[in-house]
Design an enzyme around this catalytic site. Structure first.
Site, PDB file in Angstrom:
ATOM      1  N   CYS A  62       0.841  -1.203   0.000  1.00 39.97           N
ATOM      2  CA  CYS A  62       0.000   0.000   0.000  1.00 39.97           C
ATOM      3  C   CYS A  62       0.880   1.259   0.000  1.00 39.97           C
ATOM      4  O   CYS A  62       1.613   1.484  -0.953  1.00 39.97           O
ATOM      5  CB  CYS A  62      -0.987  -0.024   1.163  1.00 39.97           C
ATOM      6  SG  CYS A  62      -2.290   1.227   1.008  1.00 39.97           S
ATOM      7  N   HIS A 104      -3.998  -4.813   0.221  1.00 40.02           N
ATOM      8  CA  HIS A 104      -3.531  -5.281   1.530  1.00 40.02           C
ATOM      9  C   HIS A 104      -3.589  -6.807   1.596  1.00 40.02           C
ATOM     10  O   HIS A 104      -4.637  -7.364   1.934  1.00 40.02           O
ATOM     11  CB  HIS A 104      -4.396  -4.679   2.640  1.00 40.02           C
ATOM     12  CG  HIS A 104      -4.088  -3.241   2.877  1.00 40.02           C
ATOM     13  ND1 HIS A 104      -3.030  -2.825   3.656  1.00 40.02           N
ATOM     14  CD2 HIS A 104      -4.672  -2.113   2.419  1.00 40.02           C
ATOM     15  CE1 HIS A 104      -2.988  -1.505   3.683  1.00 40.02           C
ATOM     16  NE2 HIS A 104      -3.964  -1.049   2.926  1.00 40.02           N
ATOM     17  N   GLU A 126      -2.509  -8.741   3.795  1.00 44.44           N
ATOM     18  CA  GLU A 126      -2.811  -9.182   5.165  1.00 44.44           C
ATOM     19  C   GLU A 126      -4.296  -9.092   5.481  1.00 44.44           C
ATOM     20  O   GLU A 126      -4.751  -9.593   6.504  1.00 44.44           O
ATOM     21  CB  GLU A 126      -1.993  -8.361   6.169  1.00 44.44           C
ATOM     22  CG  GLU A 126      -2.478  -6.939   6.445  1.00 44.44           C
ATOM     23  CD  GLU A 126      -2.102  -5.917   5.373  1.00 44.44           C
ATOM     24  OE1 GLU A 126      -1.640  -6.307   4.289  1.00 44.44           O
ATOM     25  OE2 GLU A 126      -2.293  -4.704   5.647  1.00 44.44           O
TER      26      GLU A 126
END
Lengths: 246, 194
Positions: free
Chosen positions: B75, B172, B174
């Site tokens: 990001c 993202h 994650e």
């Protein structure tokens, strides 16, 4: 094209999930992180944890919960409830929340939104707007603020909010559908994503909210009762032609 | 190894890297950042405050690039690999091109969106058409052929880049479920051969 999002909202108090009907008569429905993981498996696109008892009990329980959620969850989540200062937001984001929701503190001092956006980026700043008959209300719906909801929505975005979570107190808990007039008016007035909240009872209600411009729909009691309902809602929306993540 | 500059998502990126089979360490120690098998710049927030936070390890990152050791930016961490940003502030300039504000009806670009690979890359192995999670108002506009995937947000937006030992994703991983886990597994494999 970005998908329409379904976002289960977990109202938490003292480390447990509760859900009020019209913000009253709370019922205990489970452990927040366990429930959040279950929703994630069932296709939740995001989650929201709202600490509805933050100002009464202090911030310990929600921070511990956010840390656990950050490690366990593989979908994004927003934390909010009683966020009053920049430092409250920083603590939640440092603990691993992807976004923070600000409600009353932003109405009290709109410049807080700008400071949050400068520090954390507007994509991390969700302004929660509670409305009753077109007027902004705070304190769980008890205090009218003499401010038009659409006017406040514009102001909040101008100040730095990257997303609006628009809850109609009139519709909340009714399961008769979202407040489409309010949702549509705000979605047309701003250029950030709008999350419709309050009143979801069936898939067509979510579709109606998307049709008036909402990018996402908050769901609570209908999925807390039976979490599998979440997967069904997404399937029904896909069947109806909406771009959702299956 | 995660370069720690106060980014909010350090905890979740660490947890996701551990699930992908890495042993993540959070550090601001230049020697560690120079030598680690992979450095991840995990980023959320304002690019200017991120760049300030990263300043103490900037020299170590540059030495790392010179030595050809891999870096993955996530990001804002990817935006920091590039040059000046419309958000105000400047990245490390390791790759050429600006970071521009998104032009679309709804900004931030927020939510799950499908990856469209631009060319073959082992980073994106198995991820064609997969939905991953985006939350950003700015995006890189690289000079040169470094984009490996785009995403459609009223036009093509760069979703992932790869150039030598540098890689970056605008989304993202994650927070992108199974697809995100796959990306991180791919990134670990890529870093071992980069």
């Amino acid at each position: 094209m970005v998908k329409k999002r379904l976002i289960p909202c977990l109202d938490v108090a003292g480390g447990r999930v509760v859900k009020g009907v019209r913000f009253e008569s709370l019922r205990d429905v489970g452990d927040p992180v366990e429930l959040a993981e279950r929703y994630s498996e069932l296709g939740a696109d995001e989650l929201v944890f709202l600490d509805i008892a933050a100002s009464i009990e202090g911030r310990g329980p929600i921070l511990e919960l956010v840390e656990r959620a950050a490690e366990c969850l593989t979908v994004p989540f927003t934390a909010g409830g009683g966020v009053a200062r920049l430092e409250d937001a920083r603590a939640l984001l440092r603990a691993g929340a992807d976004k923070v929701a600000i409600n009353r503190a932003a109405v009290d001092d709109p410049s807080l939104l700008a400071r949050l956006a400068d520090e954390f980026g507007s994509q991390a700043v969700v302004c929660a707007v509670d409305s009753r008959r077109g007027e902004v209300v705070t304190h769980g719906g008890r205090n009218g603020r003499g401010l038009g909801t659409v006017e406040w929505a514009r102001e909040a975005v101008r100040r730095g909010a990257g997303e609006l979570l628009v809850t109609s107190i009139d519709a909340d808990g009714t399961r008769d559908g979202y407040d489409l007039e309010l949702t549509g008016a705000i979605a047309a007035a701003v250029r950030v994503p709008v999350i419709a909240s309050g009143g979801a009872g069936q898939a067509s209600h979510l579709a109606d909210a998307f049709a008036v411009g909402a990018e996402a729909a908050l769901v609570a009691s209908i999925v807390h009762e039976r979490p599998e309902r979440l997967r069904e809602l997404k399937a029904e929306l896909k069947e109806a032609g909406w771009a959702v993540r299956i | 190894m995660l370069a720690d500059y106060g980014a909010g998502n350090t905890r979740s990126v660490c947890a996701a890297l551990a699930r992908a089979g890495a042993e993540p360490v959070v550090s601001t120690e230049p020697a560690e950042i120079r030598e680690a098998p992979l450095v991840v710049i995990a980023g959320v927030g304002h690019v200017a405050s991120a760049a300030r936070g990263l300043a103490p390890v900037e020299e170590a990152l540059r030495q790392r690039v010179t030595a050809g050791r891999p870096i993955l930016g996530i990001c804002v961490g990817m935006q920091l690999l590039f040059e000046e940003s419309d958000e105000g502030g400047r990245g490390l300039g390791l790759l050429a091109g600006p970071v521009r504000r998104l032009e679309a009806r709804r900004v931030p670009h927020m939510g799950w969106n499908a990856l469209a690979p631009a060319r073959d890359s082992r980073l994106l192995d198995g991820l064609e058409g997969e939905d991953v999670y985006f939350a950003h108002s700015f995006a890189v506009e690289p000079f040169g052929d470094v984009a490996i995937a785009h995403v459609d947000h009223e036009g093509a937006v760069v979703a992932a880049i790869e150039s030598g030992s540098l890689a970056g994703v605008q989304f993202h991983p994650e927070r992108s479920g199974a697809a995100g886990a796959r990306l991180l597994e791919n990134a670990l494999a890529w870093s071992r051969s980069a």
